[in-house]
Design an enzyme around this catalytic site. Structure first.
Site: not given
Length: 264
Positions: A9-11, A44-45, A191, A214, A217
């Site tokens: 994931d990114m954020d 990612s979103g 995802k 984290d 999602n």
């Protein structure tokens, strides 16, 4: 363990709280992973188009965007699943009774927000997304929609998920990104589904995958891949679904884990 694919994931996971990462350290780790034949995937979103710009130095990298609705790689191009126009209108109608919500319609290239939306929300969306446009009425947007990005008061996040889930059954699924934010995604377009699709395409099995996340999602990825690592800053329910926990996103927990457990 034999790992052939790492997805993150990114954020709140790969990126620090300033939306950045240690580029020199990552470049070295990425090169080492490539030498071992290990795929590194962003999940990612964010839109795939934006991710492609962020990671333009890595043209062979696979990118999962829109919380699983988009799959992109420079040579392969973009595969995207979008809401039908009818479903888009149904979602907007379900959100209409909640004036406190700030809503963004996310297409494959452009994100649309109301011209009279909260200025801070618009500024945040402009920072987050690759290309933003304002409009007078979201119901007039004709671009195919990949997902809805919804910002709400933090205290009402769980209640909103509870209320919207039955209202949008079969149309959209609320996926909380943390207190105060959620995505409305297409049923089955998460995802984990994109990771499964990519794995089948590349001939990589779930027990050969390592994923980082984290948020709730990210749980579909956790449930699909055999090896799932939660960030120390993740909520308890996310950590409870992981097979391991690493440091926080601020402390480069993803790269620490990769270096210690995959590259060492």
């Amino acid at each position: 363990m034999t790992i052939k694919l790492i997805a993150t994931d990114m954020d709140g996971t790969f990126l620090n709280d300033h939306g950045d990462y240690d580029q020199e350290r990552f470049a070295n780790d990425y090169a080492a992973l490539q030498q071992r034949g290990i795929q590194f995937v962003i999940a990612s979103g964010h839109q795939a188009a934006e991710l492609a710009t962020t990671f333009s130095a890595y043209p062979e990298m696979w990118l999962i965007g829109g919380n699983g609705a988009e799959l992109w790689q420079r040579e392969a191009g973009l595969k995207a699943a979008t809401f039908s126009p009818q479903a888009t209108q149904q979602v907007l109608a379900a959100l209409a009774p909640y004036p406190e919500l700030q809503v963004a319609l996310c297409g494959t290239q452009t994100v649309h927000v109301l011209a009279h939306a909260n200025p801070q929300f618009v500024a945040n969306m402009r920072d987050y997304y690759y290309q933003l446009e304002t409009c007078a009425d979201l119901t007039t947007v004709t671009d195919p929609v990949v997902k809805f990005d919804v910002i709400c008061p933090a205290a009402m996040t769980e209640q909103l998920v509870y209320e919207l889930t039955p209202k949008l059954a079969g149309i959209a699924v609320p996926a909380s990104g943390g207190q105060g934010s959620m995505d409305l995604i297409q049923p089955g377009m998460h995802k984990g589904r994109a990771l499964k699709q990519l794995g089948e395409q590349l001939g990589i099995l779930p027990d050969e995958m390592l994923v980082f996340g984290d948020g709730t999602n990210d749980l579909e990825m956790f449930h699909y891949a055999t090896h799932a690592v939660a960030m120390q800053n993740a909520p308890e329910n996310v950590q409870a679904n992981a097979t391991a926990v690493t440091g926080t996103n601020v402390d480069d927990g993803v790269l620490d884990y990769i270096e210690q457990h995959i590259l060492s």
